[in-house]
Design a protein around this motif. Sequence first.
Motif, PDB file in Angstrom:
ATOM      1  N   GLY A   1       0.816  -1.219   0.000  1.00  0.00           N
ATOM      2  CA  GLY A   1       0.000   0.000   0.000  1.00  0.00           C
ATOM      3  C   GLY A   1       0.846   1.264   0.000  1.00  0.00           C
ATOM      4  N   SER A   2       2.187   1.096  -0.045  1.00  0.00           N
ATOM      5  CA  SER A   2       3.072   2.273  -0.065  1.00  0.00           C
ATOM      6  C   SER A   2       3.985   2.198  -1.275  1.00  0.00           C
ATOM      7  N   SER A   3       4.549   3.348  -1.663  1.00  0.00           N
ATOM      8  CA  SER A   3       5.609   3.363  -2.682  1.00  0.00           C
ATOM      9  C   SER A   3       6.760   4.185  -2.124  1.00  0.00           C
ATOM     10  N   SER A   4       7.967   3.962  -2.677  1.00  0.00           N
ATOM     11  CA  SER A   4       9.144   4.616  -2.108  1.00  0.00           C
ATOM     12  C   SER A   4      10.043   5.177  -3.205  1.00  0.00           C
ATOM     13  N   PHE A   5      10.601   6.320  -2.915  1.00  0.00           N
ATOM     14  CA  PHE A   5      11.602   6.868  -3.855  1.00  0.00           C
ATOM     15  C   PHE A   5      12.671   7.648  -3.103  1.00  0.00           C
ATOM     16  N   ILE A   6      13.790   7.875  -3.832  1.00  0.00           N
ATOM     17  CA  ILE A   6      14.888   8.685  -3.270  1.00  0.00           C
ATOM     18  C   ILE A   6      14.918   9.992  -4.050  1.00  0.00           C
ATOM     19  N   MET A   7      15.027  11.061  -3.307  1.00  0.00           N
ATOM     20  CA  MET A   7      15.040  12.393  -3.911  1.00  0.00           C
ATOM     21  C   MET A   7      16.426  12.987  -3.691  1.00  0.00           C
ATOM     22  N   ASN A   8      17.061  13.399  -4.743  1.00  0.00           N
ATOM     23  CA  ASN A   8      18.382  14.019  -4.575  1.00  0.00           C
ATOM     24  C   ASN A   8      18.220  15.499  -4.265  1.00  0.00           C
ATOM     25  N   GLU A   9      18.139  15.834  -2.989  1.00  0.00           N
ATOM     26  CA  GLU A   9      17.926  17.250  -2.653  1.00  0.00           C
ATOM     27  C   GLU A   9      19.264  17.940  -2.362  1.00  0.00           C
ATOM     28  N   PRO A  10      19.350  19.228  -2.693  1.00  0.00           N
ATOM     29  CA  PRO A  10      20.611  19.944  -2.441  1.00  0.00           C
ATOM     30  C   PRO A  10      20.913  19.999  -0.952  1.00  0.00           C
ATOM     31  N   LYS A  11      22.189  20.101  -0.614  1.00  0.00           N
ATOM     32  CA  LYS A  11      22.525  20.201   0.813  1.00  0.00           C
ATOM     33  C   LYS A  11      22.130  21.561   1.361  1.00  0.00           C
ATOM     34  N   GLY A  12      22.274  22.627   0.550  1.00  0.00           N
ATOM     35  CA  GLY A  12      21.873  23.957   1.011  1.00  0.00           C
ATOM     36  C   GLY A  12      22.939  24.984   0.741  1.00  0.00           C
ATOM     37  N   VAL A  13      23.518  25.536   1.829  1.00  0.00           N
ATOM     38  CA  VAL A  13      24.565  26.555   1.678  1.00  0.00           C
ATOM     39  C   VAL A  13      25.925  25.863   1.853  1.00  0.00           C
ATOM     40  N   CYS A  14      26.749  25.918   0.830  1.00  0.00           N
ATOM     41  CA  CYS A  14      28.022  25.170   0.860  1.00  0.00           C
ATOM     42  C   CYS A  14      29.229  26.097   0.834  1.00  0.00           C
ATOM     43  N   LEU A  15      30.317  25.590   1.379  1.00  0.00           N
ATOM     44  CA  LEU A  15      31.589  26.324   1.359  1.00  0.00           C
ATOM     45  C   LEU A  15      32.603  25.499   0.582  1.00  0.00           C
ATOM     46  N   ILE A  16      33.270  26.145  -0.381  1.00  0.00           N
ATOM     47  CA  ILE A  16      34.363  25.469  -1.099  1.00  0.00           C
ATOM     48  C   ILE A  16      35.657  26.202  -0.748  1.00  0.00           C
ATOM     49  N   ILE A  17      36.593  25.486  -0.142  1.00  0.00           N
ATOM     50  CA  ILE A  17      37.920  26.067   0.146  1.00  0.00           C
ATOM     51  C   ILE A  17      38.905  25.361  -0.774  1.00  0.00           C
ATOM     52  N   SER A  18      39.637  26.136  -1.578  1.00  0.00           N
ATOM     53  CA  SER A  18      40.496  25.492  -2.587  1.00  0.00           C
ATOM     54  C   SER A  18      41.978  25.830  -2.398  1.00  0.00           C
ATOM     55  N   PRO A  19      42.868  25.005  -2.953  1.00  0.00           N
ATOM     56  CA  PRO A  19      44.311  25.222  -2.801  1.00  0.00           C
ATOM     57  C   PRO A  19      44.866  26.050  -3.967  1.00  0.00           C
ATOM     58  N   TRP A  20      46.159  26.276  -3.935  1.00  0.00           N
ATOM     59  CA  TRP A  20      46.782  27.131  -4.950  1.00  0.00           C
ATOM     60  C   TRP A  20      47.336  26.350  -6.138  1.00  0.00           C
ATOM     61  N   ASN A  21      47.545  25.036  -5.989  1.00  0.00           N
ATOM     62  CA  ASN A  21      48.376  24.364  -7.000  1.00  0.00           C
ATOM     63  C   ASN A  21      47.710  24.176  -8.360  1.00  0.00           C
ATOM     64  N   TYR A  22      46.369  23.959  -8.349  1.00  0.00           N
ATOM     65  CA  TYR A  22      45.602  23.999  -9.604  1.00  0.00           C
ATOM     66  C   TYR A  22      44.361  24.846  -9.308  1.00  0.00           C
ATOM     67  N   PRO A  23      44.555  26.148  -9.164  1.00  0.00           N
ATOM     68  CA  PRO A  23      43.484  26.972  -8.589  1.00  0.00           C
ATOM     69  C   PRO A  23      42.194  27.001  -9.400  1.00  0.00           C
ATOM     70  N   ILE A  24      42.295  27.038 -10.721  1.00  0.00           N
ATOM     71  CA  ILE A  24      41.076  27.097 -11.543  1.00  0.00           C
ATOM     72  C   ILE A  24      40.371  25.743 -11.471  1.00  0.00           C
ATOM     73  N   ASN A  25      41.114  24.709 -11.742  1.00  0.00           N
ATOM     74  CA  ASN A  25      40.609  23.337 -11.755  1.00  0.00           C
ATOM     75  C   ASN A  25      39.946  22.957 -10.423  1.00  0.00           C
ATOM     76  N   LEU A  26      40.636  23.266  -9.312  1.00  0.00           N
ATOM     77  CA  LEU A  26      40.167  22.771  -8.013  1.00  0.00           C
ATOM     78  C   LEU A  26      39.206  23.730  -7.307  1.00  0.00           C
ATOM     79  N   THR A  27      38.924  24.863  -7.959  1.00  0.00           N
ATOM     80  CA  THR A  27      37.877  25.758  -7.452  1.00  0.00           C
ATOM     81  C   THR A  27      36.620  25.570  -8.296  1.00  0.00           C
ATOM     82  N   PHE A  28      36.788  25.689  -9.617  1.00  0.00           N
ATOM     83  CA  PHE A  28      35.605  25.611 -10.483  1.00  0.00           C
ATOM     84  C   PHE A  28      35.130  24.161 -10.678  1.00  0.00           C
ATOM     85  N   GLY A  29      36.032  23.190 -10.541  1.00  0.00           N
ATOM     86  CA  GLY A  29      35.616  21.782 -10.670  1.00  0.00           C
ATOM     87  C   GLY A  29      34.537  21.441  -9.641  1.00  0.00           C
TER      88      GLY A  29
END
Length: 469
Positions: A100-128
């Motif tokens: 009598g029930s059905s089930s699903f998984i919803m991929n919901e966003p986490k919300g407000v995120c912080l990305i801290i990136s290094p210097w060695n591949y700055p474009i790649n490891l920030t925008f990736g």
Amino acid sequence: MIDTKNIYSELFDKQKANQFVVGNSSYNERIEKLKRLKHAIENTYKQDIREALYEDFKKPHLETDLTEIYPVINEINFVRKNLKSWLKKQWVDTPLALLGSSSFIMNEPKGVCLIISPWNYPINLTFGPLVSAIAAGNTVIIKPSEMTPNTSKLMAKIVSELFEESEIALVEGEVEVSQELLKLPFNHIFFTGSPAVGKIVMKAASEHLTSVTLELGGKSPTIIDDASHLEKTVKKIVYGKFTNAGQTCIAPDYVLLKSNLKSKFIEIFKAKVLEFYSENTENSESYCRIVNRKHFERLVSHIEDAKSNKSTIASGGTYNATDNFIEPTLVFNSPEDSKLMQEEIFGPILPLITYETIEEAVAYVNSREKPLALYIFSKNNKVIDFVLKNTRAGSTCVNHNLLQFLNHNLPFGGSNNSGIGNSHGYFGFLEFINQRSVLKQHTLGAVDLLTPPYTNWKQRLVDLTIKWF
Ligand code: NAD
């Protein structure tokens, strides 16, 4: 004096207030954002990116195109191909007991995120990681490294031109900026950097039970087992090690070599360095510099240590403080307790260690922290299998190095000391979402018959459920 503390919490609050607008953005809206980012990196700002990185540490344009621009474009293209299916509800089976029930998984966003990136591949490891965060529908505050100021400044310009700050914002600054940001109750932190700072980030995250992705580093071993393709093997290692002047998280940190191959290895190594960077590496336009004086001095101290202890500098060993140049250097016989063998090198110095049996090489690897990458050069499948089964590492590339980073069907990350969680493709997307489970009841179910008072027939029903469903 500007109250930076307030600026960051105001920015955070702005994004928090906007998180459902961004979170409920459609597939098309997310793709539109990614297209804008792609256009900026691939067209509008391509030359500026090359120049900023050249300004920061003389990174050759071709290396910038290949290791900074290409991986981000590739990530965007991959997400564009797959995001529709990733955003779909995933229907899953529901057990008979919950009839009598059905089930699903919803991929919901986490919300407000912080990305801290290094210097060695700055474009790649920030925008990736930003690509994954956008795909997942998050708002993001980015803190890039202070050590590549020209690139960070350019990234701030790109982000502010492309996005509203209530959605994506980049804040520049020293370590103190990260420290202030880390006090805020983010829903997820994606950190790329050293294991030491990773621990600080995880500790700060625990205050708010914020989930973390930690993309860290460490000493990545490279095992060479046979002589059959030594020429090609050494060429690949010289390329993998001295791209970005060794300032690569997955660069071979040290080589474990069958002892009978030592003199041949050194001979080929010298020939390949000459072929790649010419007689005078300092004048080569294909070789970058160490990012700053602090890191230059750290690396020079390894070379000076090697000169004064029992080590042999088999190739290279010169440096020039004027512009933080260090020659590609091969060191043999480094004492186990030297800093060179204890710390992640993260520069153009390659220690060579010999072994007699593959078991010995594996034991050496296992006596240390789990590496971010482990490389095996061998034509013998039994040896490859033995190493894979008897070691632990974030990733492995067999008969080459670095290339595993470029396949977005593979998760990219470490294990324990080298990291927690993954980036790239679906795996990167997963870091920025919560898999929310939803069970929807349509009709009266069996469980509804089991409410108190607990009678004998209800007990029998439970007995039957345990036995059969
Ligand atoms: P780092 O850990 O010193 O700095 C990374 C970021 O953290 C920077 O933005 C910096 O401002 C910030 N930071 C530094 N100290 C901090 C502190 N005390 N509190 C809060 N934030 C702080 O790393 P790095 O020197 O920029 O990069 C080199 C390291 O990163 C190496 O260990 C390398 O292996 C690793 N790395 C890992 C990956 C990966 O994908 N796993 C990629 C690149 C680099």
